[in-house]
Design a protein around this motif. Structure first.
Motif, PDB file in Angstrom:
ATOM      1  N   GLN A  29       4.318  -4.011  -0.804  1.00  0.00           N
ATOM      2  CA  GLN A  29       3.776  -2.807  -1.449  1.00  0.00           C
ATOM      3  C   GLN A  29       2.260  -2.711  -1.370  1.00  0.00           C
ATOM      4  O   GLN A  29       1.724  -1.601  -1.367  1.00  0.00           O
ATOM      5  CB  GLN A  29       4.200  -2.782  -2.933  1.00  0.00           C
ATOM      6  CG  GLN A  29       5.694  -2.924  -3.162  1.00  0.00           C
ATOM      7  CD  GLN A  29       6.499  -1.791  -2.546  1.00  0.00           C
ATOM      8  OE1 GLN A  29       5.963  -0.736  -2.197  1.00  0.00           O
ATOM      9  NE2 GLN A  29       7.805  -1.991  -2.396  1.00  0.00           N
ATOM     10  N   ALA A  30       1.556  -3.856  -1.323  1.00  0.00           N
ATOM     11  CA  ALA A  30       0.087  -3.818  -1.272  1.00  0.00           C
ATOM     12  C   ALA A  30      -0.457  -4.025   0.138  1.00  0.00           C
ATOM     13  O   ALA A  30      -1.661  -3.855   0.358  1.00  0.00           O
ATOM     14  CB  ALA A  30      -0.503  -4.866  -2.217  1.00  0.00           C
ATOM     15  N   CYS A  32      -4.789 -12.105  -4.592  1.00  0.00           N
ATOM     16  CA  CYS A  32      -5.641 -11.178  -3.826  1.00  0.00           C
ATOM     17  C   CYS A  32      -7.061 -11.714  -3.694  1.00  0.00           C
ATOM     18  O   CYS A  32      -7.692 -11.606  -2.629  1.00  0.00           O
ATOM     19  CB  CYS A  32      -5.653  -9.811  -4.502  1.00  0.00           C
ATOM     20  SG  CYS A  32      -4.079  -8.933  -4.473  1.00  0.00           S
ATOM     21  N   LYS A  70      -2.125  -1.376  -5.479  1.00  0.00           N
ATOM     22  CA  LYS A  70      -3.139  -0.842  -4.570  1.00  0.00           C
ATOM     23  C   LYS A  70      -4.355  -0.343  -5.342  1.00  0.00           C
ATOM     24  O   LYS A  70      -5.506  -0.546  -4.929  1.00  0.00           O
ATOM     25  CB  LYS A  70      -2.552   0.291  -3.726  1.00  0.00           C
ATOM     26  CG  LYS A  70      -1.593  -0.191  -2.641  1.00  0.00           C
ATOM     27  CD  LYS A  70      -1.150   0.958  -1.759  1.00  0.00           C
ATOM     28  CE  LYS A  70      -0.245   0.465  -0.632  1.00  0.00           C
ATOM     29  NZ  LYS A  70       0.202   1.575   0.250  1.00  0.00           N
ATOM     30  N   GLU A  71      -4.126   0.300  -6.476  1.00  0.00           N
ATOM     31  CA  GLU A  71      -5.243   0.755  -7.307  1.00  0.00           C
ATOM     32  C   GLU A  71      -6.017  -0.430  -7.878  1.00  0.00           C
ATOM     33  O   GLU A  71      -7.242  -0.369  -8.027  1.00  0.00           O
ATOM     34  CB  GLU A  71      -4.728   1.647  -8.437  1.00  0.00           C
ATOM     35  CG  GLU A  71      -4.219   3.012  -7.983  1.00  0.00           C
ATOM     36  CD  GLU A  71      -3.924   3.927  -9.153  1.00  0.00           C
ATOM     37  OE1 GLU A  71      -4.458   3.667 -10.257  1.00  0.00           O
ATOM     38  OE2 GLU A  71      -3.169   4.897  -8.982  1.00  0.00           O
ATOM     39  N   ASN A 104      -8.262  -1.700  -5.090  1.00  0.00           N
ATOM     40  CA  ASN A 104      -9.381  -0.782  -4.848  1.00  0.00           C
ATOM     41  C   ASN A 104     -10.381  -0.791  -5.993  1.00  0.00           C
ATOM     42  O   ASN A 104     -11.578  -0.527  -5.791  1.00  0.00           O
ATOM     43  CB  ASN A 104      -8.860   0.636  -4.625  1.00  0.00           C
ATOM     44  CG  ASN A 104      -8.044   0.767  -3.348  1.00  0.00           C
ATOM     45  OD1 ASN A 104      -8.275   0.030  -2.381  1.00  0.00           O
ATOM     46  ND2 ASN A 104      -7.086   1.687  -3.337  1.00  0.00           N
TER      47      ASN A 104
END
Length: 536
Positions: free
Chosen positions: A421-422, A455, A526-527, A530
Motif C-alpha cells: 500500500q505504501a 520507513c 502514504k500521507e 509525505n
C-alpha cells in the motif's frame, strides 16, 4: 407373644443404660467424624479422601483409602502406579478417623476464631447490611507513594476479610513487596484498631526475614515475624495478637494435618486456601497469600485456587531490568484495569512517580540513532506509556529479520502493508524490530509507530524526537483510531512532545482539548510518509 427374659432391668436402669449408650455413640461419632451433621446427610468435605465412620447403631467398617504422596489423589484400591500423576510406588495407605486430632484438624483451623455460631446467622436485607457502614472508610488505607500504588491496584485499599493471592516468577520481588506492605499496614493505626501485622514464612527463618527487613530499613514495632508451615499452629499462635492483617509466604509450603500428602500438592494447596478463606471471612482479617508460578506463568496448584480467593495479583518484571509491574487479573472489589509500577533498588521496591516516560531514553535532535526510531503511546490498564520502537532495514542480507518485543505475525502484516500500500521496496531487505527496555508491545495502537520506524530506517531519514505516533494500521494502509485517544494525547503533551500523528477520524475528538501540541491527522500510510519524511 414373646417369652419374658429371665432378667429384666428396671425402667430407670434401662433408661440410664440407653442414655449412656447414646452418649457414648455420639461421642464416638463426634471424635471420629468431626464435621458430620445430624443423620450424616451433610458433611464438610475438605479433601477427596475424607471419609468418616457411618452413623447409626453399629459402627461400619473403616474405609481404607490409598493416597498418592506425590499428587494427593486418592483411590479405593491399591495400584502399583498412581492413575493421576502416573508415579510408581507412591500410594500410601490412609485410614480416616484413625487419629481423632487429624479428623478435626480442618475444623480446628478456624473453630477458635468463629465470632458467632452458624445457627444464629440468618439472611439479612441489603439495607440492614449497609446500615451505619461508612463505605469511604471501610477499607484499610495505605499511605505514601508505595502504598498508593498498591491501593490503586486493589481498588482503593485493603478490604477487611479479603483473601488476596500474589503470584510471580522466582526472584521478582514478591516477598519484598509483602514485607513492605506489612510495614505500612502496621504503621497506619486507627482508633480502636489492632496494630499488629503478622508475616508468616514457610521458606525462611525469622532471622533471615529480619535481615531482609533491616536491609530495606523497615523498623516497625508492630510487625511480627513467625516461621511455620502448620496452618493450625499458625492460627493458634497469632490468636493472642488479633492481627490487623496476616501474610502467608507461601501457600505452597503450608499444610493441614487432616489431609494426606506433602505440602504443595493439589489437595493441600486447595484445602489450606479454603481454610484461610473461611478464617478471613469469619474474623474480618485480610489474608495475603504468596504463590509460586509454573513454567507457563500460572500459579502452582489447582486452577480452583484462583477461583477461591477474592483478588489475584501478578508481579511481572525481568531480572535484568529494575522495573516491576503489579497487575490485577481478578478483583472482586475493584477494577482489573489498574497497574502498579515499581522500581527495584537496594532498599526494596520504590514507586515510580512518572511511569509514562520510564521507557524513554534521551537523544540529541541531530543524533544518527534517531533513524529508525519512533515513539508509540500505549495503554496498559489505566496507565499510559511512551514506548520507543526501533527498526533496522538491511539490504541484501542473507538471513531474514528478527522481531523482539512485538508479535511476529503483527510485524509481518505491517511490513506487507508497507510494501503493497505504501510502495516501499522491502522485498530485498531484512527487517529487524525491537522494543526498547524489554517492553512487550501487543496493543494495536503501536502499529503506526512500527510502520514509521521501518520507513525511517529504509529511507535513512531520522524522525524528530518531538513526534509521537498513535494509531492502528489496516490491511488497506488506512489508519484506524484506537480507544482513549484523548488520554494518550494528554499524556504525551505533559512529556513535552510538540507533534503527534493520529488517524484522521480522531481529529474531531482531539480538537476541543486545546493542547500545546500540534495534531497531524493522516488517513493512510502514504500521507504519513509525505508528512513526516518530506524534506524541509
Amino acid at each position: 407373644m414373646q417369652e419374658q427374659p429371665p432378667y429384666s432391668p428396671s425402667s430407670s436402669d434401662e433408661d440410664k443404660s440407653k442414655g449412656k449408650g447414646r452418649a457414648e455413640g455420639k461421642k464416638s461419632v463426634k471424635e471420629k467424624g468431626a464435621g458430620r451433621s445430624v443423620g450424616g446427610k451433610d458433611e464438610t468435605r475438605w479433601s477427596l479422601v475424607a471419609a468418616v465412620r457411618k452413623a447409626g447403631g453399629k459402627l461400619g467398617k473403616e474405609r481404607v483409602t490409598y493416597v498418592c504422596s506425590n499428587c494427593g489423589e486418592g483411590s479405593s484400591q491399591w495400584w502399583g502406579m498412581c492413575r493421576h500423576c502416573e508415579a510408581m510406588g507412591t500410594l500410601m495407605k490412609y485410614v480416616p478417623g484413625a487419629d481423632s486430632t487429624a479428623s478435626e484438624g480442618s475444623h480446628h483451623a478456624y473453630r477458635s476464631w468463629i465470632p458467632q455460631k452458624s445457627k444464629e446467622m440468618v439472611p439479612q436485607s441489603l439495607q440492614q447490611v449497609t446500615k451505619g457502614v461508612d463505605q469511604s472508610g471501610w477499607r484499610i488505607p495505605l499511605s505514601g507513594s508505595f502504598g498508593t500504588e498498591i491501593a490503586r491496584v486493589l481498588g482503593g485499599g485493603i478490604v477487611p476479610g479479603s483473601l488476596i493471592l500474589v503470584g510471580g516468577d522466582p526472584g521478582v520481588g514478591k516477598s519484598s513487596l509483602m514485607l513492605q506492605l506489612a510495614s505500612i499496614v502496621s504503621e497506619n493505626i486507627g482508633v480502636g484498631e489492632s496494630s499488629a501485622v503478622v508475616y508468616v514464612s514457610g521458606e525462611e527463618s525469622i532471622e533471615q526475614i529480619g535481615n531482609r527487613a533491616d536491609r530495606m530499613s523497615i523498623k516497625s514495632r508492630n510487625l511480627y515475624l513467625y516461621s511455620s508451615t502448620d496452618i493450625e499452629d499458625i492460627l493458634d499462635k497469632i490468636q493472642p495478637l488479633s492481627p490487623r492483617a496476616l501474610i502467608i509466604d507461601s501457600i505452597q509450603t503450608v499444610y493441614l494435618r487432616a489431609f494426606a500428602g506433602s505440602a504443595g500438592n493439589m489437595t493441600q494447596v486447595k484445602e489450606c486456601t479454603s481454610a484461610l478463606l473461611r478464617f478471613a471471612k469469619l474474623t474480618n482479617i485480610p489474608v495475603f497469600l504468596i504463590g509460586h508460578v509454573t513454567k507457563t506463568g500460572d500459579i502452582a496448584g489447582p486452577r480452583l485456587l484462583e477461583h477461591i480467593v477474592d483478588v489475584v495479583l501478578y508481579m511481572e518484571g525481568e531480572r535484568c531490568l529494575s522495573h516491576r509491574l503489579l497487575r490485577s487479573v481478578k478483583n472482586r472489589f475493584g477494577s482489573t484495569d489498574e497497574l502498579g509500577v515499581f522500581e527495584m533498588s537496594g532498599y526494596g521496591l520504590q514507586a515510580v512517580l512518572n511511569p509514562t516516560e520510564m521507557f524513554l531514553t534521551e537523544h540529541d535532535s541531530d543524533s544518527e540513532i534517531l533513524a529508525g526510531l519512533a515513539v508509540a503511546v500505549v495503554l496498559d490498564g489505566s496507565r499510559t506509556f511512551a514506548i520507543e520502537v526501533q527498526a533496522l532495514c538491511v539490504s541484501g542480507s542473507p538471513r531474514s529479520g528478527e522481531v523482539v518485543g512485538i508479535p511476529k505475525n503483527r510485524a509481518d502484516v505491517i511490513i506487507s502493508v508497507l510494501m503493497k500500500q505504501a510502495g516501499l521496496k522491502l522485498q530485498d531487505n531484512a527487517v529487524f524490530l525491537n522494543v526498547v527496555s524489554g517492553f512487550m508491545l501487543t496493543e494495536t495502537a503501536g502499529d503506526l509507530a512500527i510502520a514509521a520506524s521501518i520507513c525511517s530506517s529504509f529511507l535513512e531519514y531520522p524522525i524528530p524526537n518531538d513526534i509521537a505516533f498513535i494509531g492502528e494500521v489496516g490491511l488497506g494502509g488506512e489508519l484506524r483510531t484506537v480507544p482513549r485517544m484523548d488520554k494518550r494525547v494528554l499524556a504525551i503533551a505533559k512529556l513535552g512532545y510538540k507533534k503527534c500523528v493520529v488517524p484522521k477520524t480522531s481529529e474531531k475528538l482531539l480538537k476541543p482539548l486545546n493542547l500545546d501540541l500540534e495534531i497531524l491527522p493522516c488517513s493512510n500510510l502514504k500521507e504519513v510518509i509525505n508528512t513526516i519524511f518530506r524534506p524541509q
